[in-house]
Design a protein around this motif. Structure first.
Motif, PDB file in Angstrom:
ATOM      1  N   TYR A 250       0.697  -1.198  -0.013  1.00  0.00           N
ATOM      2  CA  TYR A 250      -0.028   0.075  -0.030  1.00  0.00           C
ATOM      3  C   TYR A 250       0.925   1.272   0.062  1.00  0.00           C
ATOM      4  N   ARG A 251       0.230   2.421  -0.774  1.00  0.00           N
ATOM      5  CA  ARG A 251       0.904   3.573  -0.577  1.00  0.00           C
ATOM      6  C   ARG A 251       0.015   4.387   0.298  1.00  0.00           C
ATOM      7  N   LEU A 252       0.628   5.337   1.033  1.00  0.00           N
ATOM      8  CA  LEU A 252      -0.034   6.128   1.892  1.00  0.00           C
ATOM      9  C   LEU A 252       0.105   7.783   1.565  1.00  0.00           C
TER      10      LEU A 252
ATOM     11  N   GLY B  10       4.057   0.588   2.360  1.00  0.00           N
ATOM     12  CA  GLY B  10       4.134  -0.722   3.299  1.00  0.00           C
ATOM     13  C   GLY B  10       3.554  -1.807   2.661  1.00  0.00           C
ATOM     14  N   ALA B  11       3.611  -2.739   3.601  1.00  0.00           N
ATOM     15  CA  ALA B  11       3.018  -3.970   3.165  1.00  0.00           C
ATOM     16  C   ALA B  11       2.380  -4.981   4.238  1.00  0.00           C
ATOM     17  N   ARG B  12       1.553  -5.684   3.666  1.00  0.00           N
ATOM     18  CA  ARG B  12       1.004  -6.687   4.557  1.00  0.00           C
ATOM     19  C   ARG B  12       1.469  -8.027   4.035  1.00  0.00           C
TER      20      ARG B  12
ATOM     21  N   VAL C 253     -10.066  -6.089  11.093  1.00  0.00           N
ATOM     22  CA  VAL C 253     -10.097  -4.589  10.719  1.00  0.00           C
ATOM     23  C   VAL C 253      -8.328  -4.547  10.922  1.00  0.00           C
ATOM     24  N   SER C 254      -7.926  -3.398   9.899  1.00  0.00           N
ATOM     25  CA  SER C 254      -6.671  -3.171  10.013  1.00  0.00           C
ATOM     26  C   SER C 254      -6.479  -1.493   9.902  1.00  0.00           C
ATOM     27  N   VAL C 255      -5.404  -1.288  10.346  1.00  0.00           N
ATOM     28  CA  VAL C 255      -4.654   0.141  10.389  1.00  0.00           C
ATOM     29  C   VAL C 255      -3.438   0.009   9.481  1.00  0.00           C
ATOM     30  N   PHE C 256      -3.432   0.465   8.566  1.00  0.00           N
ATOM     31  CA  PHE C 256      -2.257   0.308   7.355  1.00  0.00           C
ATOM     32  C   PHE C 256      -0.920   0.637   7.931  1.00  0.00           C
TER      33      PHE C 256
END
Lengths: 328, 352, 281
Positions: free
Chosen positions: B73-75, B265-267, C52-55
């Motif tokens: 993801y980009r924030l 970041g990444a999950r 539920v996630s907080v990036f």
């Protein structure tokens, strides 16, 4: 005082300690039901004492089993080197001297069980008996006898055994060498070899080493002195070490662990033997011990009345050259 | 052994791997950077060495990377933009893994394929072609023939089975997919002598594993074996590390975590272990599996009771890694055998 | 060739719409999906949960605490205990989160039609009950169920959640709310004592009734004893297991209880079902 076979005495002592309620458990070695190799045993009943063994394949540092929440008081079968871990645990107030009954076992070095594969005539599945025979150990397997030399086939950490006499004990069983064997230390040689590498080569060596880590934490969990209630590697607030193995997490984990063991590691090598992917973990630990000895004149766990260097502040404490910190 | 037997001379293995690597991603036994045998992506087909004993190297990476990015993801000030990470594409071949390992990989796909929300890993592991390598002899802690039969496991899981005989390998082609793989090997029809030599190797492995230690799925309910003292006895020396589970070819538990890097970041998921104390720790600090005995019980029952109940197969194929590599010598075979013996004794039955 | 499976770990994006401070460490977050179709189309059963996630911080499992009868948003009531919950507590309206779900099996409400319902909750165990009694008490559903009894307690008056909704339960037809706190303070005029004692006093009838209980393990233990004493059969008693979960879809392995995965086969279980399982929860 020579006791050629201390095992009957060991069993009698363990039985007596449990029968009289002196201890709630005895940590010792027993033969594995399948392989016959010695493995740790935590016994709580007197009749279990008959299963205890001691021989030159008893590599485990059993002081790991008296950590933290273990039932106390507890008796532990300890080689001279293993008592050093108990001493550090006591110096750091992790355990109390009166909670541990130390059964010190005479030892002239532990042989590397992996050598049985090389010395047996055929693939073996089961050890029938382990006998000391002069300067060798005769390991009688279902595939014939493998003779392991008590000088050539020792574990690396035993070759130059620095502390052949137990630091603490409540009873001594067997024969204890008076002095170190005076052989060159292969671990020190390994450190020298790494130090001789160029900067890039060394960098590559460590990065390739830690890349292979699978983060099973066997090194930490088997370590008698990794007794933190919550390891920094498990902490999530903050997440000190990424759990992912893609970035620098592995290296960070091992380096911080080594730092946490500086001046504490007693060099038992349990971490390296536990590692399922064969990482040379003792190289850094050995180097760390050399640095602490050089700077503070401290060798971990060799004297009960020592003060661990990282537990006290002394004005005269040296700094690493070029790392002056706040002092002049 | 099912399938058409072919014979491939020993000096043709390299060119076969080369042919496979031309159209697929191939993993095979090689000497790693540390000098130890490992299973790794084949970059140089000539580096694949079937004489290596890589049976204590991990094969988990072949079907489940230790760390796998699920998405990135980009924030920015507006929020997150999710970016899919492409799944591995193209055909994959596991070359030279053992029948027990092959069966373990196929069995664990049940977990990932089942239910309303299948995980792509399951289909991918199912889609991976396997060229199995039969063992000429077992390692000390191997017990494939005690928990089943290596021949059955080969038939269950391999597309092609290679059996080492003098001068080369007999290839048994077991699936259509295996037919295409063997088709580029240059193997010829095997002679009847070669086929019987392979048969002798098949039988030889089975007799080399002591028959008296046979174990299998536990025929009990969890409640019936729950309080067995065997778990406490064996669990007392367990140090709670992840060696057994991380090296097991059929263990699949994982954790899901985030890693932030700057504005993105990444999950990811990474291997986790039922042997770790925090694996089941509730947010309230309550831990249903509060000691190593309970955690050992979970590992054993999952493989020998829950998996058989759910999928009709044990979650252990006897590869023996856990027993050989356990720092304190805990043997899952022995634990199961002891539980079975205790059950038999309770029922007044003598165990053979 | 089979179609490649979609990525089951990809969350839907949502925004926090409102935050309700429940206690000093518990907040209820009302969340709204960014995707309009999902916002209107998202359905769930009371008792189900979501991830539920907080990036940048990660993902955690929470029971959905709003009622399926409420559309356009979902709510989670979250205690600040770990990494993700701490990150969530930092967020306010407009902040973005990710949501995967709903997962698991909810309360089997369809089989409870015409029955009296007894809810027994303790502390932060109320959210998975609130979703259910709010669904039952919704005007369109109310006629399908009998009397509703809510028995709820917490350590102190400050630890009670949803206090802003208590008045509406007191006003609701065929509904009784009983409250207790372990220890009151100068402002507390209500009952003091533990939830199991309050259950004994209220003594709901087991006739044509089911009981749902969620709370700390020690409370559950005594509530189950109390319910049995009152004559509730194991088939009439339901709870919601709080096992640690990660994937929510039966893959990651951690909520395994014997052959069951709490995330797939639960989290709602009847006591009769639980008695068939070892206590790995």
């Amino acid at each position: 005082m020579s006791d050629p076979d201390p095992v009957p005495t060991l069993r009698a002592k363990a039985r007596e300690l449990l029968e009289q309620g002196t201890v709630r458990a005895v940590v010792g070695y027993q033969s594995h039901a399948e392989s016959g190799l010695p493995v740790p045993a935590v016994i709580t009943r007197p009749d279990q004492a008959e299963a205890l063994v001691f021989n030159p394949l008893c590599a485990h540092n059993l002081s790991r089993y008296v950590q933290g929440g273990a039932e106390k008081p507890v008796a532990v079968v300890a080689k001279a080197c293993d008592t050093r871990a108990l001493v550090v645990m006591m110096q750091e107030s992790h355990i109390r001297r009166e909670d541990v009954f130390v059964i010190a076992m005479g030892c002239t070095g532990i042989v590397d069980a992996a050598r049985i594969d090389e010395r047996a005539r055929a693939p073996w599945r089961r050890i029938e008996a382990i006998r000391t025979d002069g300067d060798a150990v005769a390991v009688e397997t279902d595939a014939g006898v493998a003779r392991l030399s008590l000088t050539e086939d020792l574990l690396p950490r035993c070759v130059a055994c620095p502390v052949p006499q137990p630091v603490i004990d409540d009873v001594r069983l067997g024969d204890f060498p008076e002095a170190p064997p005076g052989r060159p230390d292969p671990l020190a040689a390994q450190v020298a070899e790494i130090e001789a590498m160029g900067r890039d080569e060394r960098r590559r060596f460590f990065s390739e080493t830690y890349n292979r880590c699978i983060r099973c934490y066997a090194c930490r969990n088997v370590c008698p002195l990794c007794f933190c209630e919550k390891c920094f590697a498990d902490e999530t607030r903050p997440q000190w070490v990424p759990r992912s193995t893609l970035g620098g997490g592995n290296e960070l984990y091992h380096m911080v662990r080594a730092m946490h063991l500086a001046g504490r590691c007693i060099g038992c090598g349990a971490c390296e033997r536990a590692c399922p992917v064969g990482l040379p973990l003792m190289a850094v630990n050995t180097k760390m011990a050399q640095v602490v000895d050089g700077m503070f004149g401290h060798v971990a766990g060799v004297r009960m009345d020592d003060t661990p260097p990282f537990a006290v502040y002394r004005d005269a404490d040296p700094d690493l050259p070029g790392h002056g910190g706040g002092k002049s | 052994m099912k399938g058409t037997p072919l014979f491939l001379p020993g000096d043709r293995v390299g060119s076969w791997v080369g042919a496979l690597a031309g159209s697929s991603t191939v993993f095979g036994p090689q000497v790693g950077s540390s000098g130890r045998p490992e299973f790794a992506l084949v970059r140089d087909p000539s580096a694949v060495d079937l004489s290596l004993d890589a049976r204590r190297a991990s094969i988990r990476e072949l079907w489940m990377p230790q760390t796998e990015i699920l998405f990135r993801y980009r924030l920015d000030s507006q929020g997150a933009t999710l970016e899919a990470v492409p799944r591995p594409e193209g055909s994959r071949v596991a070359f030279g893994i053992r029948p027990c390992e092959a069966a373990a990989i196929r069995r664990v796909t049940h977990v990932f394929r089942q239910g309303k929300h299948p995980d792509p890993l399951g289909l991918e592991a199912e889609g991976m072609a396997i060229v199995g390598l039969y063992c000429a002899s077992p390692r000390r802690t191997c017990f494939c023939a005690q928990v089943g039969s290596p021949v059955d496991m080969a038939e269950e899981a391999c597309d092609v089975l290679m059996t080492p005989i003098s001068g080369g390998h007999v290839l048994h082609v077991m699936t259509d997919r295996g037919g295409s793989l063997a088709g580029v090997s240059g193997a010829a029809q095997a002679t009847s002598d070669q086929v019987s030599a392979a048969g002798a190797v098949h039988a030889g492995l089975i007799t080399a594993v002591p028959a008296d230690g046979a174990i299998g799925a536990l025929e009990a309910t969890a409640l019936e074996v729950w309080a067995s003292e065997v778990f406490a006895d064996q669990g007392a020396r367990c140090i709670g590390c992840g060696v057994c589970t991380f090296l097991c070819p059929a263990c699949h538990c994982f954790d899901i975590l985030d890693e932030r890097q700057g504005t993105g970041g990444a999950r990811y998921r990474c291997w986790d272990s039922c042997q770790f104390d925090h694996f089941t720790l509730h947010a309230s600090r309550h831990n249903p599996r509060h000691d190593q005995a309970a955690r050992l019980r979970q590992r054993v029952l999952h493989k020998f009771l829950y998996m058989p109940q759910e999928f009709g197969v044990t979650g252990c194929t006897g590869c023996g890694r856990c027993a050989e590599l356990c720092p304190v010598g805990i043997s899952i075979r022995q634990v199961v055998a002891d539980v079975r013996a205790a059950m038999a004794q309770e029922q007044g039955v003598t165990v053979a | 060739m089979t179609e490649p499976a979609r990525n089951p770990y990809l969350p839907a994006l949502a925004r926090i719409d409102q935050v309700f401070d429940e206690t000093y460490d518990i907040k209820t977050f009302r969340m709204v999906f960014e995707d309009e179709a999902l916002r209107e189309g998202f359905t769930y059963e009371s008792g189900q949960f979501a991830e539920v996630s907080v990036f940048g911080h990660g993902e955690a499992t929470f029971d959905i605490s709003s009622s399926p009868s409420q559309r356009g948003f979902i709510e989670f009531t979250i205690k600040k205990v770990g990494k993700v919950t701490t990150a969530l507590h930092e967020l306010g309206p407009g902040s973005q989160v990710g949501i995967r779900g709903p997962y698991g099996h909810g309360w089997p409400l369809a089989s409870w039609e015409g029955k009296d319902l007894v809810f027994v909750g303790g502390g932060v165990g109320l959210p998975p009950l609130r979703t259910c009694f709010n669904e039952v008490l919704a005007p369109e559903n109310r006629a399908r169920f009998g009397a509703v009894t809510i028995i709820y307690g917490a350590r102190s008056p400050q630890d009670l959640v949803y206090t802003r909704e208590f008045e509406q339960y007191r006003q609701a037809e065929r509904t009784v709310l009983h409250l207790t706190v372990d220890k009151g303070d100068e402002s507390w005029t209500g009952r003091e004592g533990f939830v199991p004692q309050l259950l004994d006093e209220v003594a709901p009838s087991p006739d044509n009734a089911v009981a749902l209980t969620v709370g700390p393990p020690i409370m559950i233990k005594f509530v189950l004893q109390g319910l049995s004493k009152l004559g509730f059969a194991d088939e009439q008693i339901f709870t919601n297991l709080e096992n640690r979960m990660k994937c929510g879809i039966g893959k990651c392995g951690r909520c395994n209880v014997a052959g069951k995965f709490v995330c797939v086969d639960g989290p709602v279980f009847s006591l009769a079902q639980l008695k068939q399982l070892p206590t790995d929860y």
